[in-house]
Scaffold this motif. Sequence first.
Motif, PDB file in Angstrom:
ATOM      1  N   MET A  46      -8.945  -0.353 -11.925  1.00  0.00           N
ATOM      2  CA  MET A  46      -9.870   0.781 -11.967  1.00  0.00           C
ATOM      3  C   MET A  46      -9.103   2.104 -11.945  1.00  0.00           C
ATOM      4  N   LYS A  47      -8.098   2.183 -11.071  1.00  0.00           N
ATOM      5  CA  LYS A  47      -7.283   3.397 -10.979  1.00  0.00           C
ATOM      6  C   LYS A  47      -6.506   3.622 -12.273  1.00  0.00           C
ATOM      7  N   GLU A  48      -6.096   2.517 -12.909  1.00  0.00           N
ATOM      8  CA  GLU A  48      -5.389   2.625 -14.185  1.00  0.00           C
ATOM      9  C   GLU A  48      -6.319   3.146 -15.273  1.00  0.00           C
ATOM     10  N   VAL A  49      -7.591   2.712 -15.251  1.00  0.00           N
ATOM     11  CA  VAL A  49      -8.588   3.218 -16.199  1.00  0.00           C
ATOM     12  C   VAL A  49      -8.751   4.722 -16.025  1.00  0.00           C
ATOM     13  N   ILE A  50      -8.845   5.162 -14.779  1.00  0.00           N
ATOM     14  CA  ILE A  50      -8.990   6.598 -14.487  1.00  0.00           C
ATOM     15  C   ILE A  50      -7.789   7.369 -15.024  1.00  0.00           C
ATOM     16  N   ARG A  51      -6.588   6.830 -14.828  1.00  0.00           N
ATOM     17  CA  ARG A  51      -5.372   7.520 -15.281  1.00  0.00           C
ATOM     18  C   ARG A  51      -5.302   7.569 -16.807  1.00  0.00           C
ATOM     19  N   GLU A  52      -5.581   6.432 -17.456  1.00  0.00           N
ATOM     20  CA  GLU A  52      -5.462   6.360 -18.910  1.00  0.00           C
ATOM     21  C   GLU A  52      -6.496   7.204 -19.632  1.00  0.00           C
ATOM     22  N   THR A  53      -7.674   7.365 -19.043  1.00  0.00           N
ATOM     23  CA  THR A  53      -8.741   8.129 -19.689  1.00  0.00           C
ATOM     24  C   THR A  53      -8.781   9.588 -19.238  1.00  0.00           C
ATOM     25  N   ASN A  54      -7.775   9.982 -18.436  1.00  0.00           N
ATOM     26  CA  ASN A  54      -7.668  11.368 -17.980  1.00  0.00           C
ATOM     27  C   ASN A  54      -8.906  11.804 -17.198  1.00  0.00           C
ATOM     28  N   SER A  55      -9.508  10.891 -16.475  1.00  0.00           N
ATOM     29  CA  SER A  55     -10.693  11.198 -15.672  1.00  0.00           C
ATOM     30  C   SER A  55     -10.273  11.707 -14.296  1.00  0.00           C
ATOM     31  N   GLN A  56     -11.197  12.367 -13.651  1.00  0.00           N
ATOM     32  CA  GLN A  56     -10.944  12.889 -12.315  1.00  0.00           C
ATOM     33  C   GLN A  56     -11.834  12.164 -11.312  1.00  0.00           C
ATOM     34  N   ALA A  57     -11.226  11.382 -10.447  1.00  0.00           N
ATOM     35  CA  ALA A  57     -11.991  10.658  -9.426  1.00  0.00           C
ATOM     36  C   ALA A  57     -11.062  10.213  -8.318  1.00  0.00           C
ATOM     37  N   LYS A  58     -11.585  10.223  -7.101  1.00  0.00           N
ATOM     38  CA  LYS A  58     -10.820   9.760  -5.940  1.00  0.00           C
ATOM     39  C   LYS A  58     -11.721   8.924  -5.041  1.00  0.00           C
ATOM     40  N   GLY A  59     -11.080   8.067  -4.225  1.00  0.00           N
ATOM     41  CA  GLY A  59     -11.825   7.269  -3.257  1.00  0.00           C
ATOM     42  C   GLY A  59     -12.856   6.375  -3.913  1.00  0.00           C
ATOM     43  N   ILE A  60     -14.026   6.336  -3.320  1.00  0.00           N
ATOM     44  CA  ILE A  60     -15.091   5.451  -3.784  1.00  0.00           C
ATOM     45  C   ILE A  60     -15.604   5.853  -5.160  1.00  0.00           C
ATOM     46  N   ALA A  61     -15.412   7.129  -5.552  1.00  0.00           N
ATOM     47  CA  ALA A  61     -15.876   7.611  -6.859  1.00  0.00           C
ATOM     48  C   ALA A  61     -15.123   6.954  -8.010  1.00  0.00           C
ATOM     49  N   ILE A  62     -13.974   6.351  -7.716  1.00  0.00           N
ATOM     50  CA  ILE A  62     -13.187   5.665  -8.751  1.00  0.00           C
ATOM     51  C   ILE A  62     -13.977   4.506  -9.355  1.00  0.00           C
ATOM     52  N   ILE A  63     -14.785   3.821  -8.519  1.00  0.00           N
ATOM     53  CA  ILE A  63     -15.499   2.617  -8.986  1.00  0.00           C
ATOM     54  C   ILE A  63     -16.490   2.942 -10.103  1.00  0.00           C
ATOM     55  N   PRO A  64     -17.490   3.831  -9.881  1.00  0.00           N
ATOM     56  CA  PRO A  64     -18.427   4.113 -10.988  1.00  0.00           C
ATOM     57  C   PRO A  64     -17.762   4.812 -12.168  1.00  0.00           C
ATOM     58  N   LYS A  65     -16.774   5.657 -11.885  1.00  0.00           N
ATOM     59  CA  LYS A  65     -16.097   6.395 -12.953  1.00  0.00           C
ATOM     60  C   LYS A  65     -15.315   5.448 -13.855  1.00  0.00           C
ATOM     61  N   SER A  66     -14.707   4.418 -13.264  1.00  0.00           N
ATOM     62  CA  SER A  66     -13.932   3.462 -14.068  1.00  0.00           C
ATOM     63  C   SER A  66     -14.849   2.642 -14.972  1.00  0.00           C
ATOM     64  N   PHE A  67     -16.031   2.266 -14.472  1.00  0.00           N
ATOM     65  CA  PHE A  67     -16.986   1.534 -15.301  1.00  0.00           C
ATOM     66  C   PHE A  67     -17.453   2.411 -16.468  1.00  0.00           C
ATOM     67  N   ALA A  68     -17.681   3.694 -16.184  1.00  0.00           N
ATOM     68  CA  ALA A  68     -18.179   4.609 -17.211  1.00  0.00           C
ATOM     69  C   ALA A  68     -17.152   4.851 -18.313  1.00  0.00           C
ATOM     70  N   ASN A  69     -15.861   4.797 -17.976  1.00  0.00           N
ATOM     71  CA  ASN A  69     -14.805   5.116 -18.932  1.00  0.00           C
ATOM     72  C   ASN A  69     -14.036   3.892 -19.418  1.00  0.00           C
ATOM     73  N   LEU A  70     -14.518   2.700 -19.075  1.00  0.00           N
ATOM     74  CA  LEU A  70     -13.787   1.472 -19.415  1.00  0.00           C
ATOM     75  C   LEU A  70     -13.557   1.334 -20.916  1.00  0.00           C
ATOM     76  N   SER A  71     -14.535   1.708 -21.725  1.00  0.00           N
ATOM     77  CA  SER A  71     -14.411   1.542 -23.177  1.00  0.00           C
ATOM     78  C   SER A  71     -13.275   2.366 -23.765  1.00  0.00           C
ATOM     79  N   LYS A  72     -12.840   3.413 -23.055  1.00  0.00           N
ATOM     80  CA  LYS A  72     -11.775   4.286 -23.559  1.00  0.00           C
ATOM     81  C   LYS A  72     -10.390   3.861 -23.070  1.00  0.00           C
ATOM     82  N   ALA A  73     -10.330   2.856 -22.198  1.00  0.00           N
ATOM     83  CA  ALA A  73      -9.048   2.425 -21.634  1.00  0.00           C
ATOM     84  C   ALA A  73      -8.254   1.625 -22.656  1.00  0.00           C
ATOM     85  N   LYS A  74      -6.958   1.431 -22.378  1.00  0.00           N
ATOM     86  CA  LYS A  74      -6.104   0.644 -23.254  1.00  0.00           C
ATOM     87  C   LYS A  74      -6.561  -0.819 -23.239  1.00  0.00           C
ATOM     88  N   PRO A  75      -6.342  -1.554 -24.342  1.00  0.00           N
ATOM     89  CA  PRO A  75      -6.806  -2.952 -24.421  1.00  0.00           C
ATOM     90  C   PRO A  75      -6.330  -3.819 -23.262  1.00  0.00           C
TER      91      PRO A  75
END
Length: 323
Positions: free
Chosen positions: A137-166
Amino acid sequence: MKKEGLLRQGNKSALMAAIVNAVISVIKGTAYIFTGNVAMFAETMHSLGDSANQFFVFIGSALSKKRPTDRYPNGFGRVVNLVLLFAVIIVGIMSYETIKEGIHHIIHPSESTGLWINISVLSAAILLEGYVMYKAMKEVIRETNSQAKGIAIIPKSFANLSKAKPATKLVFMEDLVATSGGLIAIIGILLSYYAGLHAAEGIASIIIGAMMFYVVGRVFLDNAKGVLGEADDELEAAIAAYIFTNKEIKDIKALYAMKEGEDYHIEMKLEIEPDISVGQAIEIKERIENYIQAMPAVTDVIIEFEEDDHVPTWNKGNPNPVP
């Protein structure tokens, strides 16, 4: 580039997941040998399959970073997609065996033993797989240039999963299924032990196998697009928005953002006024190139200029392909 240096560029989430799942599969397999629990068999196959293909993903993501050669001038970006297509075959075989064993147990239910061994092993596996999934999840946040910390990483990673590396996407999905599969296996074991519903373990095995097949389908479709070369509409729109902030650019004749493996190849044809000097055109070109190459995962930018024909061409909803 030396092999050792190349491997260092492999997807770290995939390597960690492969190691963790290898350990988990050994523990689960040992528990299955002693208890004969079919839900534990399903989880053993699941973890073993995950470990194998996550290792392939790590190797594939590393090889995709290999520099272009004279024989392969376009580079090796799509190698990771090819490796992932091979990896899903392994998961597909494991899925089939898991479902087949579940059906057999439903038709011929039998009582398994070692309740607390199974529960303890599965609970420990859920914690370990949950940890790996959180790292993904943290890797998804990093790869998609999203901003999230703590518990917010979970929903943010699901929202940006399609943009992550294969590779990261595969690790994320597999560990999501692995974690939920562990919970399903525990429920099946408890129903079998306390309610006498011995077929529940077989049903749990079938559900786990079906979830594995879902991952197979998703990963296959995503990486088939990657092998063929998929355009990224969102990236094209973002690049177009920046290009039009340059007053010298009158129109975009064509803009193409091609995803090749984990990287992007950008190609465009821009219209400018005929009275712009060569020196000015070079300055504009370098400015646009520098901006786009600073975007995540962009490795190649090709820009061509044409004289403005005063006919609007760029349509954000339906851009023209590069001829």
